[in-house]
Design a protein around this motif. Structure first.
Motif, mmCIF file in Angstrom:
data_model
loop_
_atom_site.group_PDB
_atom_site.id
_atom_site.type_symbol
_atom_site.label_atom_id
_atom_site.label_comp_id
_atom_site.label_asym_id
_atom_site.label_seq_id
_atom_site.Cartn_x
_atom_site.Cartn_y
_atom_site.Cartn_z
ATOM 1 N N LEU A 91 -102.130 -29.780 36.934
ATOM 2 C CA LEU A 91 -103.132 -28.722 36.434
ATOM 3 C C LEU A 91 -102.968 -28.619 34.964
ATOM 4 C CD1 LEU A 91 -105.239 -26.582 36.610
ATOM 5 C CD2 LEU A 91 -103.579 -25.053 37.501
ATOM 6 N N HIS A 92 -104.246 -29.010 34.349
ATOM 7 C CA HIS A 92 -103.943 -28.639 32.803
ATOM 8 C C HIS A 92 -104.777 -27.339 32.694
ATOM 9 C CE1 HIS A 92 -105.316 -29.998 28.307
ATOM 10 N NE2 HIS A 92 -104.182 -29.425 28.526
ATOM 11 N N ARG A 93 -103.900 -26.259 32.226
ATOM 12 C CA ARG A 93 -104.328 -24.901 32.069
ATOM 13 C C ARG A 93 -105.065 -24.844 31.027
ATOM 14 N NH1 ARG A 93 -101.320 -21.241 36.060
ATOM 15 N NH2 ARG A 93 -102.271 -19.726 34.811
ATOM 16 N N ASP A 99 -103.620 -16.648 28.995
ATOM 17 C CA ASP A 99 -102.710 -17.455 29.841
ATOM 18 C C ASP A 99 -101.620 -17.799 29.012
ATOM 19 O OD1 ASP A 99 -101.486 -19.121 31.620
ATOM 20 O OD2 ASP A 99 -103.454 -20.418 31.656
ATOM 21 N N GLN A 100 -100.124 -17.212 29.509
ATOM 22 C CA GLN A 100 -99.032 -17.756 28.833
ATOM 23 C C GLN A 100 -98.792 -19.209 28.795
ATOM 24 O OE1 GLN A 100 -96.102 -15.036 31.240
ATOM 25 N NE2 GLN A 100 -95.197 -17.156 31.873
ATOM 26 N N LYS A 143 -101.007 -26.085 28.742
ATOM 27 C CA LYS A 143 -99.783 -26.827 29.201
ATOM 28 C C LYS A 143 -100.221 -27.389 30.637
ATOM 29 C CE LYS A 143 -95.935 -24.753 26.744
ATOM 30 N NZ LYS A 143 -96.620 -24.364 25.676
ATOM 31 N N TRP A 144 -99.507 -28.380 31.102
ATOM 32 C CA TRP A 144 -99.616 -29.001 32.358
ATOM 33 C C TRP A 144 -98.534 -28.337 33.372
ATOM 34 C CZ3 TRP A 144 -103.166 -32.653 33.280
ATOM 35 C CH2 TRP A 144 -103.976 -33.366 32.212
ATOM 36 N N LEU A 156 -95.668 -29.843 28.187
ATOM 37 C CA LEU A 156 -95.051 -29.245 29.146
ATOM 38 C C LEU A 156 -94.145 -28.012 28.594
ATOM 39 C CD1 LEU A 156 -93.785 -32.355 31.182
ATOM 40 C CD2 LEU A 156 -95.605 -30.781 32.013
ATOM 41 N N TRP A 157 -93.710 -27.024 29.456
ATOM 42 C CA TRP A 157 -92.797 -26.212 29.082
ATOM 43 C C TRP A 157 -91.459 -26.934 29.149
ATOM 44 C CZ3 TRP A 157 -93.323 -21.517 27.392
ATOM 45 C CH2 TRP A 157 -94.415 -20.668 27.767
ATOM 46 N N GLU A 158 -90.441 -26.792 28.067
ATOM 47 C CA GLU A 158 -89.260 -27.168 27.963
ATOM 48 C C GLU A 158 -88.587 -27.244 28.991
ATOM 49 O OE1 GLU A 158 -87.130 -27.136 24.120
ATOM 50 O OE2 GLU A 158 -88.625 -25.523 23.919
ATOM 51 N N GLY A 159 -88.527 -26.055 29.970
ATOM 52 C CA GLY A 159 -87.726 -26.000 31.113
ATOM 53 C C GLY A 159 -88.379 -26.604 32.264
ATOM 54 N N ASP A 160 -89.662 -26.864 32.226
ATOM 55 C CA ASP A 160 -90.253 -27.511 33.520
ATOM 56 C C ASP A 160 -89.570 -29.070 33.439
ATOM 57 O OD1 ASP A 160 -91.501 -25.127 33.636
ATOM 58 O OD2 ASP A 160 -93.543 -26.200 33.792
#
Length: 152
Positions: free
Chosen positions: A18-20, A26-27, A31-32, A115-119
């Motif tokens: 999902l590409h938000r 939206d925080q 991001k994907w 992406l989020w780095e944590g993801d």
């Protein structure tokens, strides 16, 4: 504290991503992510992931697996505990999502997305099929400053 689920649905060596881009404030804007969302009152993680996938994609999960739990700590948002799933069987027709665009992306190209780095940490574990894991990440703004990981 926030309780959420996320699911990476697999088909033909691809994940449904999902590409938000559609929600305001939206925080995770631009991001994907996989698909998922917040728990409703009295829901189990399994009930939440099945409901959220249906709401966001139109798909009914037939086979899914809890792969890990992620703890997000941030100086900007409340602490989040996210239950991470993969699914390999589903039925139904993919529908439009009101949070962004749904696309099947080859697993080999997932880490090239925004992406989020944590993801990235848990996506690597999903793709390596490393077993059940827990990860705790700490962010300052959108910058990952610390991560601890544990595999069973």
């Amino acid at each position: 504290m926030r309780l959420t689920t996320i699911c990476y649905i697999e088909k033909d060596d691809k994940y449904l991503m999902l590409h938000r881009t559609k929600k305001e404030n939206d925080q995770s804007h631009d991001k994907w992510l996989g698909v998922g969302g917040k728990f409703e009152e009295n829901e189990s993680p399994d009930e939440c992931v099945v409901r959220e996938v249906k709401e966001e994609t139109g798909l009914n999960l037939l086979s899914y697996r809890l792969r890990g739990v992620m703890t997000f700590v941030s100086d900007m948002w409340e602490t989040e505990y996210m239950f991470i799933y993969t699914a390999d069987k589903f039925e139904g027709k993919l529908t439009e999502c009101d949070e962004g665009e749904l696309l099947w992306i080859e697993k080999s190209k997932i880490l090239d997305l925004k992406l989020w780095e944590g993801d990235i940490l848990f996506l690597k574990k999903l793709m390596e099929d490393c077993g059940f894991f827990t990860i705790k990440v700490r962010y300052q703004g959108e910058k990952l400053i610390c991560a601890t990981e544990k595999n069973d």
